[in-house]
Design a protein around this motif. Structure first.
Motif, PDB file in Angstrom:
ATOM      1  N   LEU A 249       0.813  -1.214   0.000  1.00  0.00           N
ATOM      2  CA  LEU A 249       0.000   0.000   0.000  1.00  0.00           C
ATOM      3  C   LEU A 249       0.848   1.267   0.000  1.00  0.00           C
ATOM      4  O   LEU A 249       0.300   2.372   0.090  1.00  0.00           O
ATOM      5  CB  LEU A 249      -0.922  -0.003   1.223  1.00  0.00           C
ATOM      6  CG  LEU A 249      -1.999  -1.094   1.229  1.00  0.00           C
ATOM      7  CD1 LEU A 249      -2.699  -1.148   2.581  1.00  0.00           C
ATOM      8  CD2 LEU A 249      -3.006  -0.860   0.117  1.00  0.00           C
ATOM      9  N   SER A 250       2.180   1.091  -0.076  1.00  0.00           N
ATOM     10  CA  SER A 250       3.111   2.240  -0.110  1.00  0.00           C
ATOM     11  C   SER A 250       2.914   3.151   1.101  1.00  0.00           C
ATOM     12  O   SER A 250       2.884   4.382   0.978  1.00  0.00           O
ATOM     13  CB  SER A 250       2.919   3.035  -1.413  1.00  0.00           C
ATOM     14  OG  SER A 250       3.124   2.209  -2.539  1.00  0.00           O
ATOM     15  N   LEU A 251       2.809   2.556   2.286  1.00  0.00           N
ATOM     16  CA  LEU A 251       2.567   3.330   3.501  1.00  0.00           C
ATOM     17  C   LEU A 251       3.843   3.808   4.176  1.00  0.00           C
ATOM     18  O   LEU A 251       3.824   4.800   4.912  1.00  0.00           O
ATOM     19  CB  LEU A 251       1.774   2.479   4.505  1.00  0.00           C
ATOM     20  CG  LEU A 251       0.378   2.013   4.089  1.00  0.00           C
ATOM     21  CD1 LEU A 251      -0.245   1.188   5.212  1.00  0.00           C
ATOM     22  CD2 LEU A 251      -0.518   3.190   3.756  1.00  0.00           C
ATOM     23  N   TYR A 252       4.957   3.128   3.935  1.00  0.00           N
ATOM     24  CA  TYR A 252       6.129   3.316   4.778  1.00  0.00           C
ATOM     25  C   TYR A 252       7.065   4.401   4.254  1.00  0.00           C
ATOM     26  O   TYR A 252       7.281   4.527   3.042  1.00  0.00           O
ATOM     27  CB  TYR A 252       6.921   2.009   4.881  1.00  0.00           C
ATOM     28  CG  TYR A 252       6.179   0.877   5.553  1.00  0.00           C
ATOM     29  CD1 TYR A 252       5.358   1.095   6.653  1.00  0.00           C
ATOM     30  CD2 TYR A 252       6.302  -0.432   5.088  1.00  0.00           C
ATOM     31  CE1 TYR A 252       4.690   0.056   7.269  1.00  0.00           C
ATOM     32  CE2 TYR A 252       5.641  -1.490   5.701  1.00  0.00           C
ATOM     33  CZ  TYR A 252       4.825  -1.232   6.791  1.00  0.00           C
ATOM     34  OH  TYR A 252       4.161  -2.259   7.400  1.00  0.00           O
ATOM     35  N   THR A 253       7.626   5.163   5.202  1.00  0.00           N
ATOM     36  CA  THR A 253       8.762   6.038   4.902  1.00  0.00           C
ATOM     37  C   THR A 253      10.027   5.175   4.887  1.00  0.00           C
ATOM     38  O   THR A 253       9.983   3.978   5.183  1.00  0.00           O
ATOM     39  CB  THR A 253       8.896   7.133   5.959  1.00  0.00           C
ATOM     40  OG1 THR A 253       9.150   6.508   7.233  1.00  0.00           O
ATOM     41  CG2 THR A 253       7.616   7.959   6.057  1.00  0.00           C
ATOM     42  N   ASN A 254      11.166   5.778   4.577  1.00  0.00           N
ATOM     43  CA  ASN A 254      12.421   5.013   4.543  1.00  0.00           C
ATOM     44  C   ASN A 254      12.721   4.363   5.886  1.00  0.00           C
ATOM     45  O   ASN A 254      13.101   3.184   5.959  1.00  0.00           O
ATOM     46  CB  ASN A 254      13.579   5.928   4.132  1.00  0.00           C
ATOM     47  CG  ASN A 254      13.513   6.305   2.662  1.00  0.00           C
ATOM     48  OD1 ASN A 254      12.902   5.592   1.873  1.00  0.00           O
ATOM     49  ND2 ASN A 254      14.130   7.409   2.309  1.00  0.00           N
ATOM     50  N   GLU A 255      12.558   5.131   6.979  1.00  0.00           N
ATOM     51  CA  GLU A 255      12.839   4.578   8.299  1.00  0.00           C
ATOM     52  C   GLU A 255      11.844   3.480   8.658  1.00  0.00           C
ATOM     53  O   GLU A 255      12.197   2.486   9.288  1.00  0.00           O
ATOM     54  CB  GLU A 255      12.792   5.684   9.367  1.00  0.00           C
ATOM     55  CG  GLU A 255      13.831   6.779   9.201  1.00  0.00           C
ATOM     56  CD  GLU A 255      13.390   7.843   8.211  1.00  0.00           C
ATOM     57  OE1 GLU A 255      12.237   7.762   7.735  1.00  0.00           O
ATOM     58  OE2 GLU A 255      14.195   8.733   7.888  1.00  0.00           O
ATOM     59  N   GLU A 256      10.594   3.655   8.247  1.00  0.00           N
ATOM     60  CA  GLU A 256       9.578   2.653   8.547  1.00  0.00           C
ATOM     61  C   GLU A 256       9.833   1.361   7.776  1.00  0.00           C
ATOM     62  O   GLU A 256       9.522   0.269   8.264  1.00  0.00           O
ATOM     63  CB  GLU A 256       8.188   3.197   8.217  1.00  0.00           C
ATOM     64  CG  GLU A 256       7.698   4.250   9.203  1.00  0.00           C
ATOM     65  CD  GLU A 256       6.315   4.760   8.839  1.00  0.00           C
ATOM     66  OE1 GLU A 256       5.436   4.762   9.723  1.00  0.00           O
ATOM     67  OE2 GLU A 256       6.102   5.147   7.671  1.00  0.00           O
TER      68      GLU A 256
END
Length: 691
Positions: free
Chosen positions: A486-493
């Motif tokens: 779902l393309s929810l994450y940032t790089n850190e996530e």
């Protein structure tokens, strides 16, 4: 002439300043308070501005008044009628894809002119003069029958979609805007009109070949769709369904093979579709102009819809729950456009559970019976007898509670596989507490059981407890990995997600190791757990490798990362967990993650051996027994092959040493859900083609 505000003010100049009146009336109101008139709702307020949904937002677009007016009785050639019927199917499939009836079906202007083209209502002198190439029956008999068939198919689909398996205004649009969809017309009446159209085409000399055959193909195909949709609605498990689906697919082939050419710019056929017409229909949401896709796309989507219905019929005749889960996961992980149509997802859920029976023939207990047989390779009766024989509690054992809770969770879990992806993820996150509560009940039961007299005998209750935990861990895995899809994450996530999924998979594999020794080595349950063990091992190895790469390339703003962590995994900190003494297994731990990151960034030993291990395991998996996959075994192997291709791509392109990693550009990692839902590829380097 200059403008005089006292003379030229609209309505005259007899106005009074009422500002003080409003100020006095609002004197006791708090800042931010609203006064709403009777009947004014939040929906009305939202309708006054653009809402950010691309299917709806319209901006400001004026109606095009330069076009000639539409005349439903304007004479048409057979080719033009054929083209109109085809484009009306495009409108139908756009509605199935999630657009509103106003944007799609209602932009077909003949929908609003049924009375005008009814041969029993058209006065003899009102028909425009036609020539031998444009007989009026093409409109009043052929096109009208095709239109009735179109509306009836939409009506039957609407009834299925309105069952509540999919969500109105989220998955599909139910708003009819007071325009009828032939709801009052029986299926037999519409089929009779289609038969009369075929009869006229067969006997009339006014239509020549090849158009006679092409029009008849479309009429017969529409009739097959009506019968198919009506049967699925009233008799969802009819033995005739496979034959009817195959017939519809067969009838579609000649239609796809030859497509009529576009009408001339001045042809009245072009006026049959007006994408701006929905603006004159009363609607609760702003609508943008919808441009219909090309006809090849429409036929491909319609063919896919029929193929998906064939798969649904196969599932409806499958009693194994794990097979349903395999099929559901595959279409969730790598969806095809037609498999995610709301109608397909709704009818799949209806086929599994209609609110009364499982698969239209089993009581609710069937799901619990299958859970024990497919997961533990034991019977449910053996499980209950084991509890009764060893029970030492002060009250009766909670068998009714266990059966009821397991039934509810398992039914909801399978149905959710055909939700839309965001709603599926939300369901999984919420269901984790139910799984934990059930696991807690099993723990309490185990405490109140007498020890087994025969130490070599299997403890079915403790194994069932492990199976419940295993299911819960699999749901946690779905929650984590769906965030990539779902393309929810940032790089850190992303870094945290890969680290976290490794921890969850470790516990999941431990559960499998505890369950497999108690199974027959030639059973489907054993083969399935063996398959899952290999697949999860490869998934864990690849996740470790991607974590190593991403953690060494990421600079963590720890304060923001922790806030993101609390927001993203808020499901793990629900207050309901405090009501249960047992601490949940598999929940995220930010402190352990931070420690792992610091340790990894200081570690000078750099290795991506996990990718090589994943390649080795996945290669073996392509020849492993299918377990409970059934006829979806080959499709599951295609998904494994897709993951194997991604592994090979990463192995070839990722840096192999610590020194090479320091100069490597991490921005070349691209997460593209069209390539793989969970793992990145290297930009500019396509994966190895699937074998």
């Amino acid at each position: 002439m200059e403008y005089d505000p006292l003379v030229d003010l609209p309505g005259g100049d007899n106005f009074h300043d009422v500002t003080a009146l409003f100020e006095d009336a609002a004197e006791d109101m708090q800042p931010g308070a609203l006064v709403l008139t009777d009947g004014f709702t939040l929906l009305d307020a939202m309708s006054s501005f653009e809402i950010g949904e691309p299917r709806f937002d319209s901006g400001l677009a004026l109606l095009d008044k330069s076009k000639p007016s539409f005349n439903p009785l304007a004479p048409l050639t057979p080719e033009e009628v054929c083209w109109i019927i085809d484009r009306s199917v495009s409108c139908e499939m756009e509605w199935h894809s999630g657009y509103t009836l106003s944007q799609s079906i209602y932009s077909f202007l003949y929908v609003h002119s049924l009375k005008e083209i009814d041969p029993d209502l058209v006065p003899g002198g009102s028909l425009p003069r036609s020539d031998s190439l444009r007989p009026p029956e093409l409109i009043t008999v052929v096109l009208r029958a095709a239109l009735l068939g179109l509306l009836k198919c939409c009506d039957l689909s609407w009834r299925e979609l309105n069952k509540g398996n999919v969500y109105d205004a989220e998955d599909w649009q139910s708003e009819k805007c007071d325009v009828p969809l032939s709801e009052a017309l029986p299926v037999k009446y519409v089929c009779k009109a289609l038969d009369e159209a075929c009869r006229w085409l067969e006997t009339s000399a006014k239509v020549q070949q090849p158009w006679k055959t092409m029009l008849m193909n479309r009429i017969v195909f529409r009739k097959s769709l009506i019968v198919l949709f009506e049967t699925q609605l009233s008799q969802p498990h009819s033995g005739l369904l496979p034959t009817m689906i195959n017939l519809s697919l067969q009838l579609l082939q000649p239609i796809m093979a030859v497509t009529p050419s576009e009408p001339a710019p001045d042809s009245p056929a072009r006026l049959a579709f007006d994408p701006q017409f929905p603006r004159v229909i009363v609607s609760y949401i702003p609508l943008h102009v919808l441009q219909l896709p090309d006809q090849a796309h429409t036929w491909a989507l319609l063919e896919g819809l029929l193929i998906s219905l064939k798969n649904v019929n196969d599932l409806a005749n499958t009693t194994d729950l794990t097979t349903w889960e395999v099929a559901g996961h595959l279409q969730m992980w790598c969806p095809r456009p037609h498999s995610r149509l709301p109608y397909v997802r709704s009818i799949t859920q209806s086929a599994f559970w209609d609110g009364v029976l499982i698969l239209n023939k089993f009581a609710l207990k069937h799901v619990v019976v299958q859970f024990f047989r497919e997961t533990l390779d034991i019977s449910y009766d053996a499980f209950t007898q084991n509890i009764i024989a060893r029970w030492e509690g002060p009250a009766l054992p909670p068998l009714v509670q266990i059966e009821r809770t397991m039934t509810q969770i398992l039914i909801a879990n399978i149905k959710s596989l055909w939700y839309n992806p965001p709603r599926r993820r939300r369901f999984c996150a919420k269901s984790l507490f139910d799984w934990h509560e059930l696991f807690s009940v099993f723990m309490d039961v185990c405490v109140r059981l007498a020890p087994l007299q025969d130490q070599e005998k299997l403890d079915h209750v403790r194994r069932a407890r492990v199976a419940v935990l295993m299911y819960r861990l699999s749901v946690i895995r779905e929650v984590i990995l769906s965030g990539f899809q779902l393309s929810l994450y940032t790089n850190e996530e992303r870094v945290f997600a890969y680290w976290y999924v490794v921890q969850v998979l470790e516990m999941h594999l431990s559960c499998i190791d505890q369950l497999m020794p108690g199974m027959s080595s030639d059973s489907n349950a054993y083969f399935e757990l063996s398959y899952q063990s290999q697949f999860l091992t490869a998934l864990q190895s690849l996740s470790i490798a991607v974590f190593i790469i991403t953690v060494k390339q990421t600079t963590f703003p720890w304060r923001r990362t922790r806030l993101n962590f609390l927001r993203r995994y808020k499901w793990a900190f629900m207050p309901e967990y405090e009501d249960i003494d047992l601490q949940p297994f598999g929940h995220p731990n930010f402190t352990k993650f931070a420690t792992a990151c610091e340790s990894m960034q200081k570690d000078t030993q750099f290795s991506l051996d996990g990718i090589a291990l994943a390649i080795e395991v996945l290669s073996c998996l392509l020849t492993s027994p299918d377990g409970w996959a059934g006829r979806w075994g080959e499709e599951r192997k295609k998904f494994v092959q897709k993951l194997l291709d991604v592994c090979i791509c990463l192995q070839r392109q990722l840096p192999s040493t610590e020194q090479a990693l320091t100069t490597w550009d991490a921005k070349t990692l691209k997460w593209d859900v069209d390539v793989h839902p969970w793992f990145p590829i290297i930009s500019g380097f396509p994966p190895v083609p699937s074998r």
